[in-house]
Design a protein around this motif. Structure first.
Motif, PDB file in Angstrom:
ATOM      1  N   GLY A  98     -22.879  49.292   4.986  1.00 51.62           N
ATOM      2  CA  GLY A  98     -23.005  50.816   5.184  1.00 51.62           C
ATOM      3  C   GLY A  98     -22.486  51.401   6.241  1.00 51.62           C
ATOM      4  N   TYR A  99     -21.563  50.655   6.751  1.00 51.45           N
ATOM      5  CA  TYR A  99     -20.455  51.274   7.916  1.00 51.45           C
ATOM      6  C   TYR A  99     -19.162  51.168   7.081  1.00 51.45           C
ATOM      7  CZ  TYR A  99     -24.222  51.568  11.307  1.00 51.45           C
ATOM      8  OH  TYR A  99     -25.161  51.963  12.114  1.00 51.45           O
ATOM      9  N   PRO A 100     -18.631  52.124   6.672  1.00 51.78           N
ATOM     10  CA  PRO A 100     -17.422  52.324   5.819  1.00 51.78           C
ATOM     11  C   PRO A 100     -16.106  51.558   6.606  1.00 51.78           C
ATOM     12  CG  PRO A 100     -18.483  54.529   5.684  1.00 51.78           C
ATOM     13  CD  PRO A 100     -19.197  53.750   6.742  1.00 51.78           C
ATOM     14  N   LEU A 101     -15.857  51.499   7.798  1.00 45.73           N
ATOM     15  CA  LEU A 101     -14.797  50.923   8.601  1.00 45.73           C
ATOM     16  C   LEU A 101     -14.951  49.332   8.531  1.00 45.73           C
ATOM     17  CD1 LEU A 101     -12.118  51.474   9.800  1.00 45.73           C
ATOM     18  CD2 LEU A 101     -12.929  51.359  11.773  1.00 45.73           C
ATOM     19  N   VAL A 102     -16.365  48.894   8.747  1.00 46.69           N
ATOM     20  CA  VAL A 102     -16.549  47.571   8.757  1.00 46.69           C
ATOM     21  C   VAL A 102     -16.570  47.084   7.200  1.00 46.69           C
ATOM     22  CG1 VAL A 102     -18.415  45.858   8.802  1.00 46.69           C
ATOM     23  CG2 VAL A 102     -18.212  47.684  10.692  1.00 46.69           C
ATOM     24  N   ASN A 158     -11.272  39.904   1.940  1.00 53.43           N
ATOM     25  CA  ASN A 158     -11.697  39.103   0.919  1.00 53.43           C
ATOM     26  C   ASN A 158     -10.393  39.295  -0.250  1.00 53.43           C
ATOM     27  OD1 ASN A 158     -13.668  38.444   2.136  1.00 53.43           O
ATOM     28  ND2 ASN A 158     -15.068  40.047   1.239  1.00 53.43           N
ATOM     29  N   ALA A 159      -9.881  40.476  -0.432  1.00 47.66           N
ATOM     30  CA  ALA A 159      -8.889  40.743  -1.447  1.00 47.66           C
ATOM     31  C   ALA A 159      -7.529  40.294  -1.272  1.00 47.66           C
ATOM     32  CB  ALA A 159      -9.084  42.231  -1.922  1.00 47.66           C
ATOM     33  N   THR A 160      -7.015  40.243   0.220  1.00 46.99           N
ATOM     34  CA  THR A 160      -5.875  40.185   0.379  1.00 46.99           C
ATOM     35  C   THR A 160      -5.543  39.056   1.546  1.00 46.99           C
ATOM     36  OG1 THR A 160      -5.671  41.694   2.301  1.00 46.99           O
ATOM     37  CG2 THR A 160      -5.326  42.458   0.128  1.00 46.99           C
ATOM     38  N   GLY A 161      -6.460  38.571   2.182  1.00 47.45           N
ATOM     39  CA  GLY A 161      -6.266  37.522   3.430  1.00 47.45           C
ATOM     40  C   GLY A 161      -5.654  38.137   4.747  1.00 47.45           C
ATOM     41  N   TYR A 162      -5.698  39.404   4.502  1.00 46.35           N
ATOM     42  CA  TYR A 162      -5.108  40.072   5.800  1.00 46.35           C
ATOM     43  C   TYR A 162      -6.394  40.913   6.427  1.00 46.35           C
ATOM     44  CZ  TYR A 162      -0.155  39.241   4.762  1.00 46.35           C
ATOM     45  OH  TYR A 162       0.979  38.535   4.670  1.00 46.35           O
ATOM     46  N   MET A 163      -6.325  41.514   7.526  1.00 52.78           N
ATOM     47  CA  MET A 163      -7.178  42.723   8.006  1.00 52.78           C
ATOM     48  C   MET A 163      -6.526  42.969   9.257  1.00 52.78           C
ATOM     49  SD  MET A 163     -10.973  42.811   9.476  1.00 52.78           S
ATOM     50  CE  MET A 163     -12.054  41.908   8.430  1.00 52.78           C
ATOM     51  N   HIS A 164      -6.363  44.450   9.392  1.00 51.05           N
ATOM     52  CA  HIS A 164      -5.732  45.067  10.335  1.00 51.05           C
ATOM     53  C   HIS A 164      -6.508  44.734  11.820  1.00 51.05           C
ATOM     54  CE1 HIS A 164      -4.671  48.668  12.917  1.00 51.05           C
ATOM     55  NE2 HIS A 164      -3.592  48.739  12.055  1.00 51.05           N
ATOM     56  N   ASN A 165      -5.831  44.924  12.649  1.00 47.79           N
ATOM     57  CA  ASN A 165      -6.107  44.113  13.972  1.00 47.79           C
ATOM     58  C   ASN A 165      -7.276  45.017  14.648  1.00 47.79           C
ATOM     59  OD1 ASN A 165      -5.969  42.545  16.440  1.00 47.79           O
ATOM     60  ND2 ASN A 165      -4.976  44.318  17.427  1.00 47.79           N
ATOM     61  N   ARG A 166      -7.111  46.448  14.694  1.00 52.96           N
ATOM     62  CA  ARG A 166      -8.066  47.413  15.043  1.00 52.96           C
ATOM     63  C   ARG A 166      -9.471  47.185  14.214  1.00 52.96           C
ATOM     64  NH1 ARG A 166     -10.106  50.069  19.168  1.00 52.96           N
ATOM     65  NH2 ARG A 166      -8.258  50.100  19.910  1.00 52.96           N
ATOM     66  N   VAL A 167      -9.154  47.036  12.980  1.00 57.85           N
ATOM     67  CA  VAL A 167     -10.347  46.634  12.170  1.00 57.85           C
ATOM     68  C   VAL A 167     -11.058  45.340  12.430  1.00 57.85           C
ATOM     69  CG1 VAL A 167     -11.277  46.786   9.880  1.00 57.85           C
ATOM     70  CG2 VAL A 167      -9.392  48.396  10.468  1.00 57.85           C
ATOM     71  N   ARG A 168     -10.238  44.254  12.757  1.00 63.51           N
ATOM     72  CA  ARG A 168     -10.846  43.017  13.030  1.00 63.51           C
ATOM     73  C   ARG A 168     -11.819  43.251  14.355  1.00 63.51           C
ATOM     74  NH1 ARG A 168      -6.241  38.116  12.401  1.00 63.51           N
ATOM     75  NH2 ARG A 168      -4.950  39.170  10.497  1.00 63.51           N
ATOM     76  N   MET A 169     -11.336  44.009  15.269  1.00 65.00           N
ATOM     77  CA  MET A 169     -12.199  44.215  16.484  1.00 65.00           C
ATOM     78  C   MET A 169     -13.341  44.731  16.324  1.00 65.00           C
ATOM     79  SD  MET A 169      -9.651  45.094  19.639  1.00 65.00           S
ATOM     80  CE  MET A 169      -8.938  46.383  18.778  1.00 65.00           C
ATOM     81  N   VAL A 170     -13.453  45.895  15.365  1.00 66.88           N
ATOM     82  CA  VAL A 170     -14.739  46.487  14.886  1.00 66.88           C
ATOM     83  C   VAL A 170     -15.838  45.682  14.126  1.00 66.88           C
ATOM     84  CG1 VAL A 170     -15.604  48.595  13.618  1.00 66.88           C
ATOM     85  CG2 VAL A 170     -13.581  48.634  15.138  1.00 66.88           C
TER      86      VAL A 170
END
Length: 425
Positions: free
Chosen positions: A296-300, A308-320
């Motif tokens: 329910g938290y859109p950025l998370v 899950n879809a790509t094997g990547y996650m943006h660094n800022r989003v990883r921290m969040v």
């Protein structure tokens, strides 16, 4: 005929490859080898995209070698058992490797080296995947750094640019055409997730754009650095100056590597034992919602769906996302670390562990426990037009999008109380 063997591992390239270059300067012809390690593979799904990437990279190298009647010997099994067979098959004079610093790799290489010595074969190892390795950047008293900034300053002070080694001379490779196995022969299937080509151009605008996931201006370099399709020296040579923010990220990588080497307990324990008393809630339903991007938290949620879809996650989003799991949901960082280890194309034990402990507040030079990211404010700052979250959450503005799993203020208060009561002074 006596041969030199070069063992590919985390150095899947023919250019600027330290041990391979040294092997080529030996007096023998060089037989290139790669072992698909059952000790690692048996823990992976049969469509693991990282195995696909290794396979495709080896295939590309093999095609280049085939033009001069050479090829890579691809084998599968437990490394020591594979080497026992190799010793019986070939008259080996020496084996060249680039050093690896994870505990499993260290033990593997020690066991293989012992076997080789018992058979009169020399193993020569070289520094390749880092600029400064395990004990090269130390405090004045000889102890390892546990705070990043003084480590970085010493790292930079000691840094000396080195010439990039040219592509090796193909005529020195052993002339033998091995059958290159099919992916299915190795027990794996083709993955729908692919490693993207890296973009070195994006490094030059890294500082300006690195916090905005919707811009898609990251370099996609990390899996290539992880598996060595480009060398760390080649990357640094392309950076413009020592103040470059991307260089700091590369130094963080080496910082965490030396932490793992000197403090191997961090794999399963808090670096700072004062936090061992934290009473994690470890609610399995909450964890599953986090994994699936349904908090329910859109950025998370967008970050977890991207992963899950790509094997990547943006660094800022990883921290969040990491901070949310540990502090909003009070789930043990080890759960999140293990999930990232399964999914990330650039998974590297030292960085994954170091960054998760940083997010949880339990690591060396970590974010203080009372620093709790507000995912709503993070969204406003770094995806204010909601481009990134709309891409990954198609139901975002509909009634079918889930309600927040917990209210932020309540979660923050609970986390502060839990951490404070769990600290062992």
């Amino acid at each position: 005929m006596k041969l030199t063997l070069f063992w590919f591992r985390r150095d899947l390239r023919l250019e600027d490859n330290t041990a391979l270059n040294a092997a080529m300067n030996s007096s023998r012809n060089v037989l290139p080898l790669f072992i698909f390690d059952d000790n690692i593979l048996e823990e992976l799904p049969d469509n693991d995209p990282r195995v696909n990437f290794i396979y495709d990279t080896l295939s590309s190298i093999n095609q280049r070698l085939s033009k001069t009647q050479s090829s890579i010997l691809i084998l599968k099994g437990k490394p020591k058992e594979v080497w026992k067979k190799l010793i019986k098959t070939y008259d080996i004079s020496s084996v060249y490797i680039n050093r690896d610093y994870e505990q499993y790799a260290i033990e593997r290489d020690e066991n293989v080296a012992q076997l080789l010595v018992e058979n009169g074969i020399e193993m020569l190892d070289f520094k390749d995947q880092v600029i400064h390795e395990k004990s090269e950047v130390m405090k004045a008293d000889g102890s390892p750094y546990t705070i990043f900034t003084p480590y970085k300053n010493k790292w930079l002070k000691q840094y000396m640019p080195t010439p990039i080694l040219p592509e090796v001379a193909y005529q020195k490779f052993h002339k033998e055409q091995f059958t290159f196995p099919k992916l299915e022969d190795l027990g794996f299937k083709t993955s729908t997730i692919r490693v993207k080509p890296f973009s070195l151009e994006n490094l030059y605008q890294y500082e300006e754009t690195r916090n905005f996931p919707s811009l898609d201006t990251t370099s996609y370099l990390s899996p290539h650095l992880r598996f060595g399709t480009i060398s760390i020296r080649q990357i640094i040579a392309l950076l413009k100056n020592e103040d470059n923010v991307f260089l700091s990220e590369l130094i963080w990588r080496e910082f965490f590597m030396q932490i793992l080497f000197h403090y191997p307990k961090v794999v399963i324990q808090n670096f700072r034992s004062k936090y061992d008393g934290i009473q994690w809630l470890n609610n399995e339903s909450d964890f599953e919602k986090w994994c699936n991007g349904q908090t329910g938290y859109p950025l998370v949620d967008a970050g977890m769906r991207e992963l899950n879809a790509t094997g990547y996650m943006h660094n800022r989003v990883r921290m969040v996302t990491a901070g949310f799991l540990c502090k909003h949901l009070l789930i043990d960082w080890r759960w999140g670390e293990a999930y990232f280890a399964k999914k990330l194309l650039d998974y590297e034990l030292s960085s994954n562990n170091g960054n998760w402990q940083w997010a949880a507040g339990t690591g060396c030079d970590a974010a203080p426990y009372f620093r709790i990211f507000n995912p709503i404010e993070q969204l406003k700052k770094f995806d204010k037009d909601r481009t990134y979250i709309k891409k990954w959450i198609p139901e975002l503005d509909s009634l079918s999008y889930c309600d927040p799993i917990i209210e932020h203020k309540q979660a923050r208060t609970r986390a502060l109380e839990t951490y404070k009561s769990g600290i062992n002074n």
